[in-house]
Design a protein around this motif. Structure first.
Motif, short mmCIF file in Angstrom:
data_model
loop_
_atom_site.label_atom_id
_atom_site.label_comp_id
_atom_site.label_asym_id
_atom_site.label_seq_id
_atom_site.Cartn_x
_atom_site.Cartn_y
_atom_site.Cartn_z
N ARG A 290 -5.15 3.90 1.47
CA ARG A 290 -4.78 2.49 1.29
C ARG A 290 -3.87 1.95 2.38
N ASP B 139 -5.14 9.49 0.30
CA ASP B 139 -5.23 8.09 -0.13
C ASP B 139 -5.14 7.21 1.12
N ALA C 202 0.83 -1.20 0.00
CA ALA C 202 0.00 0.00 0.00
C ALA C 202 0.87 1.26 0.00
N GLU D 190 -6.13 1.40 5.41
CA GLU D 190 -7.02 0.27 5.15
C GLU D 190 -6.26 -1.06 5.25
#
Length: 151
Positions: free
Chosen positions: A66, A64, A6, A69
């Motif tokens: 990512r 972002d 990521a 997450e």
């Protein structure tokens, strides 16, 4: 996607000039340094490691999530973005309910696809989990919006 993948993706996908511009905005000396910090083939001798503070800054600058997450998923959590509850209306709740029915259906569809051939593969489970997490996010958004409407 794990946190290293990521971080690499967030850095290299930065839409405003790539790693060189992102590094400059992060206060790093060069894009090469940032690329080294997110290099997936980094060796233990490499002292250039992305710090938590740098990962947070990169997430914020790139807008972002990512990395966040991926970390949540690695730790067994589902990340839920808190909705803006200002000015929430009955119509907005109805719209979210429609979205919830849709995401619920997508979970069922993905499970059926997974079981079709009588075998369950890891990548299939990841797709089912992704659908479940998206469905849970919608449900949590409904609850948060209703809480925001409470008098």
């Amino acid at each position: 996607m794990n946190t290293a993948d990521a971080a690499h993706a967030v850095a290299h996908d930065y839409p405003h000039g790539g790693t060189d511009q992102l590094a400059a905005r992060m206060g790093l000396s060069s894009g090469a340094l940032l690329r080294n910090k997110v290099n997936l083939n980094r060796t233990p001798e490499n002292r250039n490691v992305l710090s938590l503070a740098e990962a947070v800054r990169m997430t914020d600058l790139a807008d972002d999530d990512r990395i966040l997450e991926a970390w949540a998923r690695e730790r067994g959590f589902a990340l839920v973005k808190m909705p803006d509850v200002e000015g929430c209306t009955d119509a907005a709740i109805v719209e979210l309910m429609g979205e919830a029915w849709s995401t619920h259906g997508l979970v069922g569809t993905e499970i059926c696809k997974t079981l079709e051939d009588g075998r369950v593969e890891h990548k299939e489970v990841e797709r089912v989990e992704h659908r479940i997490f998206k469905h849970a996010q919608v449900l949590f958004n409904i609850a948060a919006r209703l809480r925001g409407m409470a008098e």
